[in-house]
Motif scaffolding. Structure first.
Motif, PDB file in Angstrom:
ATOM      1  N   SER A 124       0.822  -1.216   0.000  1.00 17.25           N
ATOM      2  CA  SER A 124       0.000   0.000   0.000  1.00 17.25           C
ATOM      3  C   SER A 124       0.852   1.260   0.000  1.00 17.25           C
ATOM      4  N   ALA A 125       2.072   1.158   0.547  1.00 16.02           N
ATOM      5  CA  ALA A 125       2.962   2.326   0.614  1.00 16.02           C
ATOM      6  C   ALA A 125       3.976   2.364  -0.520  1.00 16.02           C
ATOM      7  N   GLY A 126       4.096   1.265  -1.254  1.00 15.13           N
ATOM      8  CA  GLY A 126       5.101   1.208  -2.306  1.00 15.13           C
ATOM      9  C   GLY A 126       6.516   1.130  -1.757  1.00 15.13           C
ATOM     10  N   ARG A 127       6.682   0.452  -0.641  1.00 12.41           N
ATOM     11  CA  ARG A 127       7.997   0.292  -0.010  1.00 12.41           C
ATOM     12  C   ARG A 127       8.606  -1.054  -0.398  1.00 12.41           C
ATOM     13  N   GLY A 128       9.667  -0.999  -1.202  1.00  9.88           N
ATOM     14  CA  GLY A 128      10.333  -2.226  -1.613  1.00  9.88           C
ATOM     15  C   GLY A 128       9.610  -2.977  -2.700  1.00  9.88           C
ATOM     16  N   VAL A 129       8.535  -2.404  -3.198  1.00 10.99           N
ATOM     17  CA  VAL A 129       7.704  -3.046  -4.212  1.00 10.99           C
ATOM     18  C   VAL A 129       6.812  -1.971  -4.824  1.00 10.99           C
ATOM     19  N   SER A 130       6.380  -2.171  -6.051  1.00  8.96           N
ATOM     20  CA  SER A 130       5.498  -1.188  -6.686  1.00  8.96           C
ATOM     21  C   SER A 130       4.188  -1.087  -5.911  1.00  8.96           C
ATOM     22  N   LYS A 131       3.711   0.129  -5.742  1.00  5.11           N
ATOM     23  CA  LYS A 131       2.452   0.327  -5.025  1.00  5.11           C
ATOM     24  C   LYS A 131       1.314  -0.370  -5.766  1.00  5.11           C
ATOM     25  N   ASN A 132       0.539  -1.134  -5.021  1.00  2.00           N
ATOM     26  CA  ASN A 132      -0.565  -1.874  -5.635  1.00  2.00           C
ATOM     27  C   ASN A 132      -1.655  -2.045  -4.581  1.00  2.00           C
ATOM     28  N   TYR A 133      -2.673  -1.203  -4.667  1.00  2.00           N
ATOM     29  CA  TYR A 133      -3.729  -1.230  -3.651  1.00  2.00           C
ATOM     30  C   TYR A 133      -4.540  -2.521  -3.693  1.00  2.00           C
ATOM     31  N   GLU A 134      -4.724  -3.058  -4.881  1.00  2.00           N
ATOM     32  CA  GLU A 134      -5.523  -4.281  -4.985  1.00  2.00           C
ATOM     33  C   GLU A 134      -4.819  -5.445  -4.294  1.00  2.00           C
ATOM     34  N   GLN A 135      -3.499  -5.573  -4.546  1.00  2.00           N
ATOM     35  CA  GLN A 135      -2.740  -6.627  -3.882  1.00  2.00           C
ATOM     36  C   GLN A 135      -2.623  -6.369  -2.378  1.00  2.00           C
ATOM     37  N   ALA A 136      -2.461  -5.098  -2.017  1.00  2.00           N
ATOM     38  CA  ALA A 136      -2.403  -4.754  -0.595  1.00  2.00           C
ATOM     39  C   ALA A 136      -3.695  -5.152   0.094  1.00  2.00           C
ATOM     40  N   TYR A 137      -4.806  -4.874  -0.524  1.00  2.00           N
ATOM     41  CA  TYR A 137      -6.118  -5.217   0.034  1.00  2.00           C
ATOM     42  C   TYR A 137      -6.249  -6.732   0.196  1.00  2.00           C
ATOM     43  N   PHE A 138      -5.772  -7.467  -0.804  1.00  2.00           N
ATOM     44  CA  PHE A 138      -5.837  -8.928  -0.758  1.00  2.00           C
ATOM     45  C   PHE A 138      -5.117  -9.468   0.485  1.00  2.00           C
ATOM     46  N   TRP A 139      -3.879  -9.013   0.699  1.00  2.00           N
ATOM     47  CA  TRP A 139      -3.108  -9.534   1.820  1.00  2.00           C
ATOM     48  C   TRP A 139      -3.642  -9.041   3.157  1.00  2.00           C
ATOM     49  N   LEU A 140      -4.149  -7.833   3.196  1.00  2.00           N
ATOM     50  CA  LEU A 140      -4.716  -7.315   4.437  1.00  2.00           C
ATOM     51  C   LEU A 140      -6.038  -8.007   4.768  1.00  2.00           C
ATOM     52  N   LEU A 141      -6.769  -8.411   3.744  1.00  2.00           N
ATOM     53  CA  LEU A 141      -7.972  -9.217   3.974  1.00  2.00           C
ATOM     54  C   LEU A 141      -7.608 -10.526   4.672  1.00  2.00           C
ATOM     55  N   LEU A 142      -6.588 -11.205   4.137  1.00  2.00           N
ATOM     56  CA  LEU A 142      -6.174 -12.475   4.724  1.00  2.00           C
ATOM     57  C   LEU A 142      -5.680 -12.282   6.152  1.00  2.00           C
ATOM     58  N   ALA A 143      -4.857 -11.265   6.365  1.00  2.00           N
ATOM     59  CA  ALA A 143      -4.336 -11.014   7.711  1.00  2.00           C
ATOM     60  C   ALA A 143      -5.449 -10.640   8.674  1.00  2.00           C
ATOM     61  N   GLY A 144      -6.447  -9.910   8.177  1.00  2.00           N
ATOM     62  CA  GLY A 144      -7.534  -9.433   9.023  1.00  2.00           C
ATOM     63  C   GLY A 144      -8.374 -10.534   9.636  1.00  2.00           C
ATOM     64  N   ALA A 145      -8.304 -11.734   9.044  1.00  2.00           N
ATOM     65  CA  ALA A 145      -9.041 -12.861   9.621  1.00  2.00           C
ATOM     66  C   ALA A 145      -8.452 -13.280  10.969  1.00  2.00           C
ATOM     67  N   HIS A 146      -7.194 -12.856  11.235  1.00  2.00           N
ATOM     68  CA  HIS A 146      -6.517 -13.260  12.461  1.00  2.00           C
ATOM     69  C   HIS A 146      -5.979 -12.084  13.275  1.00  2.00           C
ATOM     70  N   LEU A 147      -5.760 -10.948  12.630  1.00  2.00           N
ATOM     71  CA  LEU A 147      -5.150  -9.800  13.295  1.00  2.00           C
ATOM     72  C   LEU A 147      -6.087  -8.595  13.254  1.00  2.00           C
ATOM     73  N   GLU A 148      -6.489  -8.167  14.424  1.00  2.00           N
ATOM     74  CA  GLU A 148      -7.388  -7.016  14.491  1.00  2.00           C
ATOM     75  C   GLU A 148      -6.737  -5.764  13.918  1.00  2.00           C
ATOM     76  N   LYS A 149      -5.421  -5.603  14.138  1.00  2.00           N
ATOM     77  CA  LYS A 149      -4.739  -4.397  13.671  1.00  2.00           C
ATOM     78  C   LYS A 149      -4.741  -4.288  12.156  1.00  2.00           C
ATOM     79  N   SER A 150      -4.927  -5.396  11.466  1.00  2.00           N
ATOM     80  CA  SER A 150      -4.922  -5.374  10.009  1.00  2.00           C
ATOM     81  C   SER A 150      -6.216  -4.796   9.442  1.00  2.00           C
ATOM     82  N   ARG A 151      -7.275  -4.802  10.238  1.00  2.00           N
ATOM     83  CA  ARG A 151      -8.585  -4.433   9.695  1.00  2.00           C
ATOM     84  C   ARG A 151      -8.698  -2.953   9.401  1.00  2.00           C
ATOM     85  N   ASP A 152      -8.097  -2.115  10.235  1.00  2.00           N
ATOM     86  CA  ASP A 152      -8.129  -0.679   9.966  1.00  2.00           C
ATOM     87  C   ASP A 152      -7.361  -0.360   8.690  1.00  2.00           C
TER      88      ASP A 152
END
Length: 245
Positions: free
Chosen positions: A188-216
């Motif tokens: 989402s920040a484009g740090r070390g990789v090209s910024k990609n909101y769709e991919q960022a959303y995908f990984w944050l969705l997966l993390a959010g199933a287990h980590l509350e901090k990921s949901r925000d």
């Protein structure tokens, strides 16, 4: 630095002590390393015999002294946790090192943790990175994550966003929620990789199933996507399965 994980499981055998107790004991007393390990397991788990950490440690130690890497790791774990003997981080490190030098990934990881935290050994980030890397190369998901953290923070070597992201991705693909979260943040920040909101959303969705901090973070990233992108990404996340190491 974010939390470094500790291994929680010992290596155990599947032998049933109660069925073969006399044969196993006789073989163990003769020096058979497998039998020594099986008996250590029996006492550790209370299989066919009263659970006894001191006796488990005794038999694991006898197998460890003959060079069995899994027994060496178990001795290190028990000493680090103070099971069967007084807690002794310094001796635990010695056993982790012996198993790690034989290529046992979980011992390499634990040795890295001890160097990173200065447990039983002088704190040394470079050594921590070296052992995390050896375990990570063998597929240890926790080592991959911790190696990414070390590199991301410039601990034990040069700071590098690109390599950090590579290790976060490898751990994320195995299903580690903390790594999925950090991969999403970097995307989402484009740090070390090209910024990609769709991919960022995908990984944050997966993390959010287990980590509350990921949901925000997930909800913030979602604002950059169209409704069709959100729906498609949610479908991909629902069907996703972790890779095997």
């Amino acid at each position: 630095m974010k939390k470094i994980f500790f291994s929680a499981l010992l290596f155990v055998s599947t032998a049933c002590f109660s069925q073969y107790s006399e044969l196993l004991l006789a073989a163990a007393e003769r020096g058979d390393v497998g039998s020594q390990f099986h008996i250590g397991t029996a006492f550790f788990q209370g299989q066919g015999v009263a659970q006894n950490d001191a006796k488990a440690l005794q038999w694991f130690r006898r197998a460890a002294e003959q060079g069995l890497a899994e027994a060496q790791y178990n001795v290190g774990q028990m000493l680090q946790k103070g099971r069967g003997a007084a807690q002794d981080n310094a001796e635990a490190v010695q056993w982790f090192r012996r198993a790690a030098e034989q290529g046992l990934a979980v011992a390499q990881y634990d040795l890295g943790v001890n160097f990173a935290e200065g447990l039983g050994v002088a704190q040394n980030d470079a050594e921590a990175v070296r052992w995390f890397r050896r375990a990570a190369d063998q597929g240890s998901v926790k080592a991959q994550y911790n190696l990414g953290l070390m590199i991301d923070k410039g601990r034990g070597g040069k700071q590098g966003d690109v390599e950090a992201v590579q290790w976060f991705r490898r751990a994320a693909e195995q299903g580690l929620a903390e790594a999925q979260f950090l991969l999403g943040i970097h995307l989402s920040a484009g740090r070390g990789v090209s910024k990609n909101y769709e991919q960022a959303y995908f990984w944050l969705l997966l993390a959010g199933a287990h980590l509350e901090k990921s949901r925000d973070a997930r909800d913030l990233v979602q604002r950059h996507l169209s409704s069709s992108q959100v729906t498609e990404t949610q479908s991909r996340a629902a069907a996703w399965k972790p890779k095997q190491p």
